[in-house]
Enzyme design. Structure first.
Site, PDB file in Angstrom:
ATOM      1  N   LYS A  21       0.833  -1.204   0.000  1.00  0.00           N
ATOM      2  CA  LYS A  21       0.000   0.000   0.000  1.00  0.00           C
ATOM      3  C   LYS A  21       0.870   1.258   0.000  1.00  0.00           C
ATOM      4  O   LYS A  21       0.613   2.195  -0.771  1.00  0.00           O
ATOM      5  CB  LYS A  21      -0.909  -0.001   1.243  1.00  0.00           C
ATOM      6  CG  LYS A  21      -1.521   1.340   1.568  1.00  0.00           C
ATOM      7  CD  LYS A  21      -2.356   1.289   2.812  1.00  0.00           C
ATOM      8  CE  LYS A  21      -1.634   1.503   4.119  1.00  0.00           C
ATOM      9  NZ  LYS A  21      -1.287   2.894   4.448  1.00  0.00           N
ATOM     10  N   ASN A  22       1.887   1.281   0.874  1.00  0.00           N
ATOM     11  CA  ASN A  22       2.659   2.520   1.032  1.00  0.00           C
ATOM     12  C   ASN A  22       3.671   2.753  -0.089  1.00  0.00           C
ATOM     13  O   ASN A  22       4.292   3.812  -0.143  1.00  0.00           O
ATOM     14  CB  ASN A  22       3.336   2.555   2.407  1.00  0.00           C
ATOM     15  CG  ASN A  22       2.307   2.766   3.513  1.00  0.00           C
ATOM     16  OD1 ASN A  22       1.148   3.084   3.232  1.00  0.00           O
ATOM     17  ND2 ASN A  22       2.715   2.576   4.745  1.00  0.00           N
ATOM     18  N   CYS A  26      -4.534  12.629  13.269  1.00  0.00           N
ATOM     19  CA  CYS A  26      -5.152  11.316  13.150  1.00  0.00           C
ATOM     20  C   CYS A  26      -4.871  10.543  14.413  1.00  0.00           C
ATOM     21  O   CYS A  26      -4.174  11.026  15.306  1.00  0.00           O
ATOM     22  CB  CYS A  26      -4.645  10.576  11.919  1.00  0.00           C
ATOM     23  SG  CYS A  26      -3.001   9.918  12.120  1.00  0.00           S
ATOM     24  N   ASP A  32       4.952  20.059   8.043  1.00  0.00           N
ATOM     25  CA  ASP A  32       5.825  21.237   7.895  1.00  0.00           C
ATOM     26  C   ASP A  32       7.027  20.957   6.994  1.00  0.00           C
ATOM     27  O   ASP A  32       7.463  21.842   6.243  1.00  0.00           O
ATOM     28  CB  ASP A  32       6.309  21.705   9.278  1.00  0.00           C
ATOM     29  CG  ASP A  32       7.047  20.599  10.032  1.00  0.00           C
ATOM     30  OD1 ASP A  32       6.404  19.566  10.310  1.00  0.00           O
ATOM     31  OD2 ASP A  32       8.246  20.752  10.299  1.00  0.00           O
ATOM     32  N   ASP A  80       5.114   0.571  11.999  1.00  0.00           N
ATOM     33  CA  ASP A  80       3.892  -0.084  11.497  1.00  0.00           C
ATOM     34  C   ASP A  80       3.775  -1.547  11.921  1.00  0.00           C
ATOM     35  O   ASP A  80       2.777  -2.204  11.621  1.00  0.00           O
ATOM     36  CB  ASP A  80       3.837   0.002   9.960  1.00  0.00           C
ATOM     37  CG  ASP A  80       3.523   1.407   9.480  1.00  0.00           C
ATOM     38  OD1 ASP A  80       3.097   2.242  10.305  1.00  0.00           O
ATOM     39  OD2 ASP A  80       3.701   1.673   8.274  1.00  0.00           O
ATOM     40  N   ARG A 105      -8.535  -0.482   4.964  1.00  0.00           N
ATOM     41  CA  ARG A 105      -7.730   0.559   4.302  1.00  0.00           C
ATOM     42  C   ARG A 105      -6.408  -0.008   3.803  1.00  0.00           C
ATOM     43  O   ARG A 105      -5.847   0.500   2.833  1.00  0.00           O
ATOM     44  CB  ARG A 105      -7.414   1.697   5.288  1.00  0.00           C
ATOM     45  CG  ARG A 105      -8.605   2.543   5.631  1.00  0.00           C
ATOM     46  CD  ARG A 105      -8.181   3.722   6.449  1.00  0.00           C
ATOM     47  NE  ARG A 105      -7.020   4.341   5.838  1.00  0.00           N
ATOM     48  CZ  ARG A 105      -6.156   5.130   6.464  1.00  0.00           C
ATOM     49  NH1 ARG A 105      -6.316   5.380   7.733  1.00  0.00           N
ATOM     50  NH2 ARG A 105      -5.135   5.652   5.830  1.00  0.00           N
TER      51      ARG A 105
HETATM   52  N1  EPU Z   1       6.974  14.594  10.736  1.00  0.00           N
HETATM   53  C1  EPU Z   1       7.159  15.929  11.011  1.00  0.00           C
HETATM   54  N2  EPU Z   1       6.986  16.835   9.996  1.00  0.00           N
HETATM   55  C2  EPU Z   1       6.649  16.466   8.731  1.00  0.00           C
HETATM   56  C3  EPU Z   1       6.461  15.095   8.463  1.00  0.00           C
HETATM   57  C4  EPU Z   1       6.635  14.177   9.473  1.00  0.00           C
HETATM   58  O1  EPU Z   1       7.455  16.289  12.130  1.00  0.00           O
HETATM   59  O2  EPU Z   1       6.504  17.337   7.862  1.00  0.00           O
HETATM   60  C5  EPU Z   1       7.168  13.586  11.803  1.00  0.00           C
HETATM   61  C6  EPU Z   1       5.895  12.800  12.118  1.00  0.00           C
HETATM   62  O3  EPU Z   1       5.060  13.483  13.004  1.00  0.00           O
HETATM   63  C7  EPU Z   1       6.460  11.524  12.680  1.00  0.00           C
HETATM   64  C8  EPU Z   1       7.743  11.330  11.885  1.00  0.00           C
HETATM   65  O4  EPU Z   1       8.056  12.603  11.325  1.00  0.00           O
HETATM   66  O5  EPU Z   1       6.778  11.692  14.026  1.00  0.00           O
HETATM   67  C9  EPU Z   1       7.671  10.311  10.767  1.00  0.00           C
HETATM   68  O6  EPU Z   1       6.486  10.499  10.011  1.00  0.00           O
HETATM   69  P1  EPU Z   1       6.441  10.273   8.442  1.00  0.00           P
HETATM   70  O7  EPU Z   1       6.268  11.574   7.769  1.00  0.00           O
HETATM   71  O8  EPU Z   1       7.597   9.421   8.027  1.00  0.00           O
HETATM   72  O9  EPU Z   1       5.101   9.443   8.276  1.00  0.00           O
HETATM   73  P2  EPU Z   1       4.180   9.486   6.996  1.00  0.00           P
HETATM   74  O10 EPU Z   1       5.014   9.701   5.802  1.00  0.00           O
HETATM   75  O11 EPU Z   1       3.019  10.366   7.249  1.00  0.00           O
HETATM   76  C10 EPU Z   1       4.391   6.940   6.403  1.00  0.00           C
HETATM   77  C11 EPU Z   1       3.456   5.783   6.251  1.00  0.00           C
HETATM   78  C12 EPU Z   1       2.929   5.380   7.628  1.00  0.00           C
HETATM   79  C13 EPU Z   1       4.121   5.011   8.510  1.00  0.00           C
HETATM   80  C14 EPU Z   1       5.126   6.171   8.567  1.00  0.00           C
HETATM   81  C15 EPU Z   1       6.387   5.860   9.326  1.00  0.00           C
HETATM   82  C16 EPU Z   1       2.551   6.104   4.041  1.00  0.00           C
HETATM   83  C17 EPU Z   1       1.393   6.458   3.193  1.00  0.00           C
HETATM   84  N3  EPU Z   1       2.365   6.175   5.364  1.00  0.00           N
HETATM   85  O12 EPU Z   1       3.637   7.993   6.983  1.00  0.00           O
HETATM   86  O13 EPU Z   1       2.106   4.257   7.442  1.00  0.00           O
HETATM   87  O14 EPU Z   1       3.687   4.721   9.818  1.00  0.00           O
HETATM   88  O15 EPU Z   1       5.484   6.566   7.232  1.00  0.00           O
HETATM   89  O16 EPU Z   1       7.028   4.744   8.776  1.00  0.00           O
HETATM   90  O17 EPU Z   1       3.611   5.784   3.543  1.00  0.00           O
HETATM   91  C18 EPU Z   1       0.336   2.764   7.939  1.00  0.00           C
HETATM   92  O18 EPU Z   1       0.538   2.226   6.837  1.00  0.00           O
HETATM   93  O19 EPU Z   1      -0.402   2.261   8.819  1.00  0.00           O
HETATM   94  C19 EPU Z   1       0.992   4.043   8.236  1.00  0.00           C
HETATM   95  C20 EPU Z   1       0.555   4.849   9.187  1.00  0.00           C
END
Ligand code: EPU
Length: 421
Positions: free
Chosen positions: A22-23, A120, A128, A308, A400
């Site tokens: 999915k990701n 969420c 950011d 995850d 999902r």
């Molecule tokens: N973060 C920031 N600022 C940003 C972006 C992220 O502070 O602009 C922080 C987040 O709050 C968090 C950390 O950085 O503490 C890592 O978050 P990340 O951005 O890597 O998460 P994401 O890209 O929103 C993806 C996966 C998630 C998975 C995370 C971590 C997808 C679509 N989603 O989310 O998957 O948990 O990376 O590996 O790729 C799931 O599949 O159940 C799921 C939640």
């Protein structure tokens, strides 16, 4: 609303094939917005998030062709000029990954308006870094009325360092930089296999990227990207969930079509818990250890233990002998499965980002509530070993991200039925 009724205890045995990730599929779908030709994606999982992203692309003007004989294949045809640059709240609110259209839209059209995804269940999840990165490439970003608006003439390559390694942030910037003028250097990037898979697709489309899988990415911008065919990688989190299911049920399960290297930290932890692991080039077999031993873990960005898989591993630890510590370092609120596991009989104490699990504790069938995708999976795993019937409510969270979970579990011998409340 659907729920699962699971009657335990079960012992899982057999062989199944991992679905597409999915990701990896979500950014691949977003990347099709960059192409001037047709992009064909195969191996897409049949899960709701993929339907949502497909609908968002259609809303933005992409024509999507489906293959009636192969539901995992979709062809994305550019509509000439993308009709809309506007990803509205109704589509974005159900799936945070919708933010992945922001980078491609600004890079391709010079403007985009995407609803802010909001918080969420697992944490605040700011974006950011996505926005600061786009600003570094020259976009003017404003936040108004719950929407992000980004504008530019053409993005211009620059150096940008992420303050945290963010997966979708890295993907957004990587896609945007492909069409920027000049060279972009991204530092402190996420190194997840899904980022590498996206780089592979973009390269097939004509992008010039070096460093995929490393924390420094260098992208030489090109004027346009073309069509491509690409198969998304297998879902390591789905695979990991079924391997933990083998371990928690005292079972023996082989996952075909999954890359052992991508799951190394989980396999190490399962071995630490006493399980026997056999790996082939694209298969993993886990036979449960008897008895299971406690094994502490700490989540971290890849190549660390995946956040995850934390909830699923915690369910396993309720059946292991001894006390272990589970440290969640990626998200601040990812222990929502704990009260539900405790209601089933687990002994778990939470202190900030740490959970202490003491086992083994017998679990008993109960009514439990799914709160997010991976928390739901951990409740399903707990239900497999619980004595009696567990009803897992709100499994729309599971739908999902897990393709046909109940069928796969039944193939392995579990007693699971889906019913409508
Ligand atoms: N973060 C920031 N600022 C940003 C972006 C992220 O502070 O602009 C922080 C987040 O709050 C968090 C950390 O950085 O503490 C890592 O978050 P990340 O951005 O890597 O998460 P994401 O890209 O929103 C993806 C996966 C998630 C998975 C995370 C971590 C997808 C679509 N989603 O989310 O998957 O948990 O990376 O590996 O790729 C799931 O599949 O159940 C799921 C939640």
């Amino acid at each position: 609303m659907d729920c699962f009724e699971i009657t335990g205890p079960n012992r899982l045995q057999g062989r199944i094939r991992a679905a597409g990730a999915k990701n990896a599929a979500l950014p691949a779908l977003a990347a099709t917005l960059l192409a001037e030709g047709t992009v064909e994606l195969t191996g897409l999982p049949q899960v709701r998030d993929i339907d949502t992203m497909t609908r968002l692309l259609e809303h933005l003007g992409t024509r999507v062709e489906r293959d009636p004989d192969d539901l995992g294949t979709l062809r994305f045809l550019p509509s000439g000029s993308t009709v809309s640059d506007d990803a509205d709240y109704d589509l974005v609110k159900t799936m945070r990954a919708s933010i992945l259209v922001l980078g491609p839209l600004v890079a391709r059209l010079g403007h985009a308006r995407v609803s802010l995804p909001g918080g969420c269940a697992i944490g605040v999840r700011p974006i950011d870094q996505h926005l600061a990165g786009l600003e570094a490439l020259g976009a003017k970003v404003t936040l108004e009325h719950g929407y992000v608006t980004a504008r530019c003439d053409r993005l211009v390559g620059n150096r940008f360092r992420f303050s945290v390694p963010t997966v979708t942030g890295t993907e957004n910037l990587l896609m945007a930089a492909c069409l920027a003028r000049g060279t972009t250097v991204l530092e402190n990037c996420a190194r997840e296999p899904e980022v590498i898979d996206l780089a592979r697709l973009l390269t097939r489309m004509g992008a010039q990227i070096s460093g995929a899988g490393e924390s420094r990415l260098e992208i030489q911008g090109v004027d346009s990207l073309g069509g491509a065919r690409h198969q998304v990688i297998p879902d390591r989190i789905e695979a990991g969930t079924f391997l933990v299911a083998a371990a928690i049920t005292g079972g023996d399960v082989e996952l075909e079509g999954s890359a052992p290297a991508d799951l190394a930290p989980l396999l190490e932890a399962l071995a630490g818990a006493g399980c026997t692991i056999d790996t082939g080039p694209s298969s993993i077999r886990v036979a449960a250890g008897e008895p299971l031993r406690s094994c502490s873990i700490e989540t971290a960005p890849h190549p660390g233990f995946a956040t995850d898989l934390q909830a699923q591993f915690m369910a396993l630890m309720t059946q292991a002998t001894g006390r272990c510590s589970i440290h969640e370092t990626v998200f601040e609120n990812r222990f929502q499965h704990v009260p539900e596991l405790v209601r089933m009989g687990a002994t778990i104490q939470v202190d900030g980002g740490y959970a202490s699990v003491e086992g083994p504790t017998p679990l008993s069938g109960s009514h439990v509530m799914a709160t997010d995708l991976r928390a739901s999976a951990s409740l399903v795993l707990a239900a497999l070993v619980a004595e009696g019937t567990t009803v897992v409510h709100r499994i729309y969270h599971l739908d999902r991200g897990y393709e046909g979970m109940e069928e796969k579990l039944r193939t392995l011998g579990a007693r699971v039925v889906r019913t409508t409340e």
